[in-house]
Each structure stands twice: as C-alpha cells, then as structure tokens.
Write an enzyme that holds these catalytic residues in place. Structure first.
Site, PDB file in Angstrom:
ATOM      1  N   ARG A  26       3.965  -8.756   3.446  1.00  0.00           N
ATOM      2  CA  ARG A  26       3.508  -9.853   4.297  1.00  0.00           C
ATOM      3  C   ARG A  26       2.191 -10.460   3.836  1.00  0.00           C
ATOM      4  O   ARG A  26       1.943 -11.639   4.063  1.00  0.00           O
ATOM      5  CB  ARG A  26       3.358  -9.358   5.739  1.00  0.00           C
ATOM      6  CG  ARG A  26       4.675  -9.077   6.447  1.00  0.00           C
ATOM      7  CD  ARG A  26       4.458  -8.543   7.838  1.00  0.00           C
ATOM      8  NE  ARG A  26       3.796  -7.244   7.815  1.00  0.00           N
ATOM      9  CZ  ARG A  26       3.401  -6.582   8.900  1.00  0.00           C
ATOM     10  NH1 ARG A  26       3.570  -7.123  10.096  1.00  0.00           N
ATOM     11  NH2 ARG A  26       2.829  -5.398   8.800  1.00  0.00           N
ATOM     12  N   ARG A  27       1.343  -9.670   3.198  1.00  0.00           N
ATOM     13  CA  ARG A  27      -0.015 -10.120   2.885  1.00  0.00           C
ATOM     14  C   ARG A  27      -0.102 -10.626   1.444  1.00  0.00           C
ATOM     15  O   ARG A  27      -0.192  -9.842   0.507  1.00  0.00           O
ATOM     16  CB  ARG A  27      -0.994  -8.979   3.132  1.00  0.00           C
ATOM     17  CG  ARG A  27      -1.118  -8.623   4.606  1.00  0.00           C
ATOM     18  CD  ARG A  27      -2.128  -7.512   4.820  1.00  0.00           C
ATOM     19  NE  ARG A  27      -1.599  -6.206   4.428  1.00  0.00           N
ATOM     20  CZ  ARG A  27      -2.358  -5.199   4.004  1.00  0.00           C
ATOM     21  NH1 ARG A  27      -3.665  -5.361   3.866  1.00  0.00           N
ATOM     22  NH2 ARG A  27      -1.817  -4.045   3.694  1.00  0.00           N
ATOM     23  N   TYR A  35      11.867   5.044  16.148  1.00  0.00           N
ATOM     24  CA  TYR A  35      11.637   5.089  14.703  1.00  0.00           C
ATOM     25  C   TYR A  35      12.468   6.193  14.057  1.00  0.00           C
ATOM     26  O   TYR A  35      13.117   5.981  13.025  1.00  0.00           O
ATOM     27  CB  TYR A  35      10.154   5.316  14.431  1.00  0.00           C
ATOM     28  CG  TYR A  35       9.813   5.523  12.979  1.00  0.00           C
ATOM     29  CD1 TYR A  35       9.878   4.468  12.074  1.00  0.00           C
ATOM     30  CD2 TYR A  35       9.419   6.774  12.510  1.00  0.00           C
ATOM     31  CE1 TYR A  35       9.556   4.660  10.735  1.00  0.00           C
ATOM     32  CE2 TYR A  35       9.095   6.973  11.184  1.00  0.00           C
ATOM     33  CZ  TYR A  35       9.167   5.912  10.300  1.00  0.00           C
ATOM     34  OH  TYR A  35       8.851   6.107   8.979  1.00  0.00           O
ATOM     35  N   ASP A  69       7.951 -11.668   5.433  1.00  0.00           N
ATOM     36  CA  ASP A  69       7.988 -10.795   6.601  1.00  0.00           C
ATOM     37  C   ASP A  69       9.432 -10.329   6.763  1.00  0.00           C
ATOM     38  O   ASP A  69      10.325 -11.135   7.049  1.00  0.00           O
ATOM     39  CB  ASP A  69       7.519 -11.569   7.840  1.00  0.00           C
ATOM     40  CG  ASP A  69       7.486 -10.715   9.093  1.00  0.00           C
ATOM     41  OD1 ASP A  69       8.062  -9.609   9.088  1.00  0.00           O
ATOM     42  OD2 ASP A  69       6.892 -11.164  10.094  1.00  0.00           O
ATOM     43  N   GLU A 118       0.836  -1.201   0.000  1.00  0.00           N
ATOM     44  CA  GLU A 118       0.000   0.000   0.000  1.00  0.00           C
ATOM     45  C   GLU A 118       0.869   1.249   0.000  1.00  0.00           C
ATOM     46  O   GLU A 118       2.100   1.180   0.075  1.00  0.00           O
ATOM     47  CB  GLU A 118      -0.930   0.014   1.218  1.00  0.00           C
ATOM     48  CG  GLU A 118      -0.186  -0.001   2.533  1.00  0.00           C
ATOM     49  CD  GLU A 118      -1.090  -0.156   3.752  1.00  0.00           C
ATOM     50  OE1 GLU A 118      -0.681   0.325   4.829  1.00  0.00           O
ATOM     51  OE2 GLU A 118      -2.187  -0.738   3.635  1.00  0.00           O
ATOM     52  N   GLY A 119       0.221   2.400  -0.092  1.00  0.00           N
ATOM     53  CA  GLY A 119       0.917   3.669   0.042  1.00  0.00           C
ATOM     54  C   GLY A 119       2.024   3.884  -0.968  1.00  0.00           C
ATOM     55  O   GLY A 119       1.863   3.660  -2.171  1.00  0.00           O
ATOM     56  N   ILE A 120       3.179   4.333  -0.493  1.00  0.00           N
ATOM     57  CA  ILE A 120       4.312   4.636  -1.362  1.00  0.00           C
ATOM     58  C   ILE A 120       4.800   3.391  -2.086  1.00  0.00           C
ATOM     59  O   ILE A 120       5.193   3.453  -3.255  1.00  0.00           O
ATOM     60  CB  ILE A 120       5.448   5.284  -0.541  1.00  0.00           C
ATOM     61  CG1 ILE A 120       5.044   6.712  -0.153  1.00  0.00           C
ATOM     62  CG2 ILE A 120       6.751   5.308  -1.332  1.00  0.00           C
ATOM     63  CD1 ILE A 120       6.055   7.429   0.703  1.00  0.00           C
ATOM     64  N   GLY A 121       4.773   2.238  -1.416  1.00  0.00           N
ATOM     65  CA  GLY A 121       5.208   1.001  -2.063  1.00  0.00           C
ATOM     66  C   GLY A 121       4.336   0.643  -3.245  1.00  0.00           C
ATOM     67  O   GLY A 121       4.829   0.269  -4.320  1.00  0.00           O
TER      68      GLY A 121
END
EC number: 1.1.1.201
Length: 261
Positions: A40-41, A156, A66, A18-21
C-alpha cells in the site's frame, strides 16, 4: 537454487513492505529473479526497490495496491500479463485482535478481502497459467495461528486455516508437474506487527525468528514439501500442541492472550 532458471524471470511479493515480505523480495533477487513489490505504501516500496537493486543489480518494479480493494486481483493480473512470471509469494495478511464481538465487523470484511478473496483469485489464476506452461511456483505464507482455534484472534486464525488447507491441497495437485506450491508457516517472527502484539508465553518469545531466517529456511524446502513450518523450536512447539486435548489447547492459547480481553 537459481529461481530464475527454474521458474521464470519475475517474482512478485504481495505484501512486500516489511518483515517477511521484505526479506522475501531480497532473497528472490539474490536467487536471480527480477522482482515486483506490491503493497500500500508507495514511498516505502520505492525505498525498498532502490535498496534491493543496489545490492543485487536486479530489476525491481513497484506496484502500489491495496489488496482489500474489490478488483485488486484483477489489477495485478492485468499488470503482469505480459511478463514471464515465475514465483508468486502471498505474504499479505490483515488481522484484528480482541474479543470477537468487540471488533468492528467492517474490519472482518476487509480481512476477508485480503486473506481470502484476493488470495484465492491470484492462486487460481497463476496456478492455471503455471500448469499450462509446466513451470512456476506459488508460496503462501502461513501462520501457526491457522493450525488451531485462537481466542482473541478467532477470525484471523480461521482465515489463515483456509489459506493453509487450500495451498496444501493445490500443492498435491501439482505434485507430478514442474509447478511447485508450498505453504510456508512462520511461528513467532520478529516483525513490527509481532512487536506490537508480543505474546506473554516465554516459549513463544524464545522461538521468535528473524524474517530472513524464515525465508532462507523455507525457500530451501520449495519443491520438496507441500507444507513446511520454519524453525526447530516452532516444530517442537507444534508437536506439543498436537499431543494435547483440543479443549485444553484452546484454553492454553486463550490464556496467552487474556490481556486482549
């Protein structure tokens, strides 16, 4: 620019779901590359692969993994060893917000494996491979969080700072080769994660960009810059931050996330 002609046949996006990826995977395919999606999904990756293939006609492979697993980097290297790898894009990251001592330390260990250990092993391997053949590109997705200390997100921010400085250093080391390395930093980006933790600062909200715009802006800088911060408003914001006393800046940023205390 046709990335396939310049860098090689295959691009791989680490953290593609999702997102930037997700935006990166589409853009790599549009720039001529076959693409490997890592996340992972499995079901989400397969759905994305189908959408990219239908839109671009490129070959899209799914590699569920993962990245916090101890041997994640080794598995990815093994899976790509016979491919003409051209672009590696490390988007994946784990983060935790809240008071430092109240976050389960096991979460920090998991973050370390994704944000530093797996990242470093892949960077080390592919830069060596690319320099040997004098062709390829490695893009690290950075964050404004890595540009300064960030209360309530301290671990982070520190790990993103590591990713930033390593990538920038390696980028310079590759400057006189045909290997392009760049840190592409994103400010507020409208992703599912951002929406969950939206900052209270109106300026940060106003500067938020869509992932597709971050990637299109950033990809145009590949081969031209060692490090690039997407978005004019983000660059203006960073100039303001850099002009501040560091103690005042830390206090300012802390107040943005006081609600996490």
């Amino acid at each position: 620019m046709n990335f396939r002609e310049k860098y090689g046949q295959w691009g791989i996006v680490l953290g593609a779901t999702e997102g930037i990826g997700k935006a990166s995977a589409f853009e790599l395919a549009k720039r001529g590359m076959d693409v490997i999606l890592v996340g992972r999904r499995k079901e989400a990756l397969e759905e994305l692969a189908k959408a990219i293939h239908e839109e671009t006609g490129k070959e899209i492979r799914v590699l569920p993994q993962d990245l916090s697993e101890y041997d994640a980097a080794e598995r990815l290297i093994e899976a790509t060893k016979d491919l003409d790898m051209g672009v590696i894009e490390y988007v994946a990251c784990l983060h935790a917000m809240g008071q430092y001592n109240k976050v389960d330390y096991a979460k920090y260990e998991q973050m370390y494996r994704v944000n530093i250990r797996t990242f470093s092993k892949l960077l080390h391997h592919y830069i060596g491979e690319f320099k040997e053949r004098d062709r390829g590109a490695f893009i690290t997705i950075g964050s404004l969080s890595g540009w300064t200390s960030l209360p309530f997100c301290a671990e982070y921010a520190a790990e993103k700072a590591y990713m930033m400085t390593v990538t920038e250093g390696v980028a310079y080391e590759c400057a006189n080769t045909n290997v392009d390395v760049m840190l592409l930093s994103a400010g507020s980006t409208i992703t599912p994660t951002w929406l969950k933790n939206k900052p209270s600062d109106p300026k940060a909200v106003a500067a938020a960009m869509y992932p597709e715009d971050v990637i299109k802006d950033g990809f145009e800088q590949l081969g031209k810059k060692f490090t690039y911060l997407a978005g004019e408003l983000n660059r203006e914001k960073m100039k303001e931050n850099n002009a501040m006393d560091r103690n005042d800046l830390i206090a300012k940023l802390g107040k943005m996330f006081d609600h996490m205390a």
